[in-house]
Scaffold this motif. Structure first.
Motif, PDB file in Angstrom:
ATOM      1  N   VAL A 327      49.997 101.050  33.148  1.00  0.00           N
ATOM      2  CA  VAL A 327      48.545 101.196  32.976  1.00  0.00           C
ATOM      3  C   VAL A 327      48.231 101.841  31.629  1.00  0.00           C
ATOM      4  CG1 VAL A 327      46.506 102.382  33.859  1.00  0.00           C
ATOM      5  CG2 VAL A 327      48.108 101.337  35.443  1.00  0.00           C
ATOM      6  N   HIS A 328      48.935 102.924  31.313  1.00  0.00           N
ATOM      7  CA  HIS A 328      48.651 103.604  30.051  1.00  0.00           C
ATOM      8  C   HIS A 328      49.243 102.879  28.847  1.00  0.00           C
ATOM      9  CE1 HIS A 328      47.432 107.211  32.522  1.00  0.00           C
ATOM     10  NE2 HIS A 328      46.395 106.893  31.780  1.00  0.00           N
ATOM     11  N   ASN A 329      50.306 102.121  29.080  1.00  0.00           N
ATOM     12  CA  ASN A 329      50.849 101.313  27.988  1.00  0.00           C
ATOM     13  C   ASN A 329      49.791 100.303  27.555  1.00  0.00           C
ATOM     14  OD1 ASN A 329      52.558 100.232  26.134  1.00  0.00           O
ATOM     15  ND2 ASN A 329      54.093  99.539  27.573  1.00  0.00           N
ATOM     16  N   GLN A 330      49.173  99.667  28.526  1.00  0.00           N
ATOM     17  CA  GLN A 330      48.140  98.679  28.242  1.00  0.00           C
ATOM     18  C   GLN A 330      46.901  99.361  27.631  1.00  0.00           C
ATOM     19  OE1 GLN A 330      46.652  96.620  31.658  1.00  0.00           O
ATOM     20  NE2 GLN A 330      45.348  95.360  30.410  1.00  0.00           N
ATOM     21  N   PHE A 331      46.562 100.517  28.182  1.00  0.00           N
ATOM     22  CA  PHE A 331      45.398 101.268  27.690  1.00  0.00           C
ATOM     23  C   PHE A 331      45.572 101.637  26.218  1.00  0.00           C
ATOM     24  CE2 PHE A 331      43.236 105.492  27.317  1.00  0.00           C
ATOM     25  CZ  PHE A 331      41.941 105.026  27.438  1.00  0.00           C
ATOM     26  N   GLU A 332      46.771 102.152  25.871  1.00  0.00           N
ATOM     27  CA  GLU A 332      47.046 102.536  24.479  1.00  0.00           C
ATOM     28  C   GLU A 332      47.059 101.316  23.572  1.00  0.00           C
ATOM     29  OE1 GLU A 332      46.756 105.259  23.296  1.00  0.00           O
ATOM     30  OE2 GLU A 332      47.881 106.884  24.209  1.00  0.00           O
ATOM     31  N   ALA A 333      47.623 100.204  24.095  1.00  0.00           N
ATOM     32  CA  ALA A 333      47.673  98.977  23.283  1.00  0.00           C
ATOM     33  C   ALA A 333      46.252  98.498  22.994  1.00  0.00           C
ATOM     34  CB  ALA A 333      48.468  97.903  24.016  1.00  0.00           C
ATOM     35  N   GLU A 334      45.375  98.609  23.988  1.00  0.00           N
ATOM     36  CA  GLU A 334      43.985  98.198  23.792  1.00  0.00           C
ATOM     37  C   GLU A 334      43.301  99.101  22.773  1.00  0.00           C
ATOM     38  OE1 GLU A 334      43.169  96.307  28.206  1.00  0.00           O
ATOM     39  OE2 GLU A 334      41.971  98.014  27.556  1.00  0.00           O
ATOM     40  N   ARG A 335      43.620 100.393  22.859  1.00  0.00           N
ATOM     41  CA  ARG A 335      43.019 101.352  21.918  1.00  0.00           C
ATOM     42  C   ARG A 335      43.478 101.061  20.496  1.00  0.00           C
ATOM     43  NH1 ARG A 335      42.435 107.455  24.185  1.00  0.00           N
ATOM     44  NH2 ARG A 335      44.657 107.620  23.857  1.00  0.00           N
ATOM     45  N   GLU A 336      44.777 100.752  20.383  1.00  0.00           N
ATOM     46  CA  GLU A 336      45.388 100.569  19.073  1.00  0.00           C
ATOM     47  C   GLU A 336      45.071  99.198  18.480  1.00  0.00           C
ATOM     48  OE1 GLU A 336      47.156 102.261  16.036  1.00  0.00           O
ATOM     49  OE2 GLU A 336      47.304 103.322  17.951  1.00  0.00           O
ATOM     50  N   LEU A 337      45.169  98.154  19.316  1.00  0.00           N
ATOM     51  CA  LEU A 337      45.072  96.789  18.785  1.00  0.00           C
ATOM     52  C   LEU A 337      43.765  96.097  19.158  1.00  0.00           C
ATOM     53  CD1 LEU A 337      48.699  95.764  19.781  1.00  0.00           C
ATOM     54  CD2 LEU A 337      47.938  96.375  17.509  1.00  0.00           C
ATOM     55  N   GLY A 338      42.981  96.737  20.000  1.00  0.00           N
ATOM     56  CA  GLY A 338      41.698  96.124  20.383  1.00  0.00           C
ATOM     57  C   GLY A 338      41.815  95.402  21.719  1.00  0.00           C
ATOM     58  N   LYS A 339      40.761  95.537  22.500  1.00  0.00           N
ATOM     59  CA  LYS A 339      40.745  94.960  23.837  1.00  0.00           C
ATOM     60  C   LYS A 339      40.818  93.433  23.773  1.00  0.00           C
ATOM     61  CE  LYS A 339      38.485  96.228  28.108  1.00  0.00           C
ATOM     62  NZ  LYS A 339      37.437  96.984  28.737  1.00  0.00           N
ATOM     63  N   GLU A 340      40.075  92.861  22.803  1.00  0.00           N
ATOM     64  CA  GLU A 340      40.030  91.399  22.724  1.00  0.00           C
ATOM     65  C   GLU A 340      41.380  90.821  22.364  1.00  0.00           C
ATOM     66  OE1 GLU A 340      36.751  90.693  20.099  1.00  0.00           O
ATOM     67  OE2 GLU A 340      35.435  91.558  21.640  1.00  0.00           O
ATOM     68  N   TYR A 341      42.041  91.473  21.438  1.00  0.00           N
ATOM     69  CA  TYR A 341      43.366  90.995  21.027  1.00  0.00           C
ATOM     70  C   TYR A 341      44.326  91.006  22.215  1.00  0.00           C
ATOM     71  CZ  TYR A 341      48.020  91.090  18.998  1.00  0.00           C
ATOM     72  OH  TYR A 341      49.328  90.833  18.734  1.00  0.00           O
ATOM     73  N   MET A 342      44.333  92.126  22.983  1.00  0.00           N
ATOM     74  CA  MET A 342      45.222  92.240  24.139  1.00  0.00           C
ATOM     75  C   MET A 342      44.861  91.212  25.206  1.00  0.00           C
ATOM     76  SD  MET A 342      47.466  94.355  23.374  1.00  0.00           S
ATOM     77  CE  MET A 342      48.293  94.516  24.958  1.00  0.00           C
ATOM     78  N   GLN A 343      43.551  91.014  25.382  1.00  0.00           N
ATOM     79  CA  GLN A 343      43.091  90.025  26.367  1.00  0.00           C
ATOM     80  C   GLN A 343      43.587  88.638  25.956  1.00  0.00           C
ATOM     81  OE1 GLN A 343      41.682  90.745  29.184  1.00  0.00           O
ATOM     82  NE2 GLN A 343      41.432  88.610  29.814  1.00  0.00           N
ATOM     83  N   GLY A 344      43.478  88.341  24.667  1.00  0.00           N
ATOM     84  CA  GLY A 344      43.935  87.055  24.136  1.00  0.00           C
ATOM     85  C   GLY A 344      45.415  86.855  24.388  1.00  0.00           C
ATOM     86  N   ARG A 345      46.174  87.938  24.181  1.00  0.00           N
ATOM     87  CA  ARG A 345      47.627  87.845  24.382  1.00  0.00           C
ATOM     88  C   ARG A 345      47.952  87.561  25.836  1.00  0.00           C
ATOM     89  NH1 ARG A 345      51.273  92.238  21.286  1.00  0.00           N
ATOM     90  NH2 ARG A 345      52.414  92.100  23.205  1.00  0.00           N
ATOM     91  N   ARG A 346      47.225  88.281  26.731  1.00  0.00           N
ATOM     92  CA  ARG A 346      47.473  88.078  28.170  1.00  0.00           C
ATOM     93  C   ARG A 346      47.127  86.657  28.587  1.00  0.00           C
ATOM     94  NH1 ARG A 346      45.893  93.404  28.717  1.00  0.00           N
ATOM     95  NH2 ARG A 346      43.705  92.884  28.939  1.00  0.00           N
TER      96      ARG A 346
END
Ligand SMILES: [Zn+2]
Length: 438
Positions: A327-346
């Motif tokens: 949960v926090h790995n994803q949270f930090e990744a979203e903080r660092e790389l942006g929610k949209e970018y992470m969503q796109g990757r998923r």
């Protein structure tokens, strides 16, 4: 408010005052639930240092696990069917009765079923559900389980412990079992239960198969001299110690050299030894700390996270690694790389999985293998990404292509390797799509 001042009230005034306070209480209850639904939906608990909504309710509101799970269930139902809030506000339903009704609510029946359940007791609602043949759907068999979750659009934030149905059902409320319903563990994949007992000890209750009994008997025989009494607790403790040591050895390697603290690997994936060092250093617990100093207590499914992200050139060294729960790995990744970018990757990973599960599996295995996904430096990775983006690839494709970079290779070779892989993937996907159309 002092009790003494209340005693001054006339009988009529006391009754009227109680009704007023009760109305306020119900409105507060609705606000309380609405906040739980909001924090749950936005996953605000992550920033506070908790890996799930139930962990937040237990840690910050000091509720029991069972109560937390019920509240979250009711809050999710009310979020999905907002008219439930009105029923709670005017007292037509309470927390317990709505929780009883929750698993049976569907888009097509919510309004009618809520009306039918108004002012009914818990038993009355059970009767209503049975009469309406909800029992046939298995709903009444486990009224307090959160089976409805699987249907709720909340799967994306059900990671970690909260996401495991067996975990949700395991701590079933005492009234569930005493009410004569099916055992709370029906359908659980996990067997056994651990409960605290007197003297700071724990009771472990297990059902084991014939084969497992035979293994246990063999252990008793082999330990005949060391544990002549056949004390099961001691055999269990010895077995667990040996098993944990074996698992640690498998996962982190046999022994750790002194130089591991300053080791560097060119791969994104840390070596087993490095992972073991980080695991020891961080105490086998998620390292995320909320603004009020609360450290996430998650100890399961921990991941080695790059503090400065790998795609931003962060090295794979113990000092740049930390343990984080998913949960926090994803949270930090979203903080660092942006929610949209992470969503796109998923989304692109999901699309890949849907198109070709086997190929994705193989690609993932490749990613896990240190030498396969190795990039010389973060800088090179970024250069390859830039080149691919300039050629018209999107961010996800650029990242995927850049994983093909090899240490020591020229930028041109790395870009060529990336293009070869990306065009292969495109062809492969095209073929699959064509096959599907046929
Ligand atoms: Zn965490």
């Amino acid at each position: 408010m002092r009790f003494a001042s209340l005693t001054q009230l006339s009988p009529e005034a006391a009754c009227n005052r109680l009704v007023t306070v009760d109305t306020e209480r119900k409105l507060k209850l609705v606000e309380w639930l609405a906040l739980i639904a909001l924090i749950d939906e936005r996953r605000d608990y992550r920033a506070a240092g908790y890996s799930s909504m139930s962990a937040f309710c237990m840690g910050r509101l000091h509720l029991t696990l069972d109560r937390s799970l019920r509240l979250i269930q009711v809050a999710r139902v009310a979020r999905r069917y907002p008219m439930a809030f009105e029923f709670l506000a005017d007292g037509r339903l309470g927390l317990t009765t709505l929780s009883e009704l929750a698993p049976a609510l569907r888009v097509g029946n919510a309004s009618e079923l809520l009306e039918a359940a108004a002012h009914k007791t818990k038993e009355g609602i059970r009767r209503l559900l049975v009469d309406r043949a909800w029992a046939a759907c298995g709903v009444v068999a486990a009224p307090s389980s959160l089976e409805a979750r699987s249907e709720e659009p909340v799967a994306e934030h059900s990671e970690g412990r909260e996401g495991s149905l067996s975990d949700l059902i395991a701590p079933a409320s005492p009234d569930t079992s005493s009410a004569g319903y099916a055992p709370a563990h029906t359908g659980m994949t996990r067997r056994g239960r651990i409960t605290p007992s007197a003297g700071g000890e724990y009771d472990v209750r297990l059902s084991i198969t014939e084969d497992e009994r035979a293994v246990l008997r063999r252990a008793e025989d082999l330990l005949g001299h060391a544990v002549p009494s056949g004390d099961l607790a001691e055999i269990y403790a010895r077995a667990m110690k040996a098993y944990v040591a074996q698992l640690e050895k498998e996962r982190f390697g046999a022994k750790r050299s002194a130089s591991v603290a300053t080791a560097v690997t060119k791969s994104r994936t840390p070596t087993r030894e490095m992972r073991g060092f980080v695991e020891d250093r961080d105490g086998g617990q998620c390292t995320f700390i909320g603004p009020d100093g609360h450290r996430c207590e998650e100890t399961r499914g921990l991941e080695c996270d790059h503090i400065v992200p790998w795609c931003k050139g962060g090295p794979t060294t113990p000092s740049n690694l930390r343990l984080l729960c998913p949960v926090h790995n994803q949270f930090e990744a979203e903080r660092e790389l942006g929610k949209e970018y992470m969503q796109g990757r998923r989304e692109s990973a999901e699309r890949e999985r849907a198109l070709d599960p086997q190929a994705t599996k193989a690609a993932h295995a490749d990613e896990q293998r240190p030498e396969a996904g190795a990039v010389a430096t973060g800088e090179r990775h970024d250069d390859v990404c830039d080149a691919l983006r300039a050629l018209g690839y999107n961010e996800t494709q650029a990242q995927r292509g850049a994983r093909e970079s090899k240490p020591g290779a020229s930028l041109e070779d790395d870009v060529k390797a990336a293009l070869a892989v990306l065009s292969r993937k495109c062809r492969h996907r095209g073929e699959l799509m064509a096959k599907r159309k046929e």
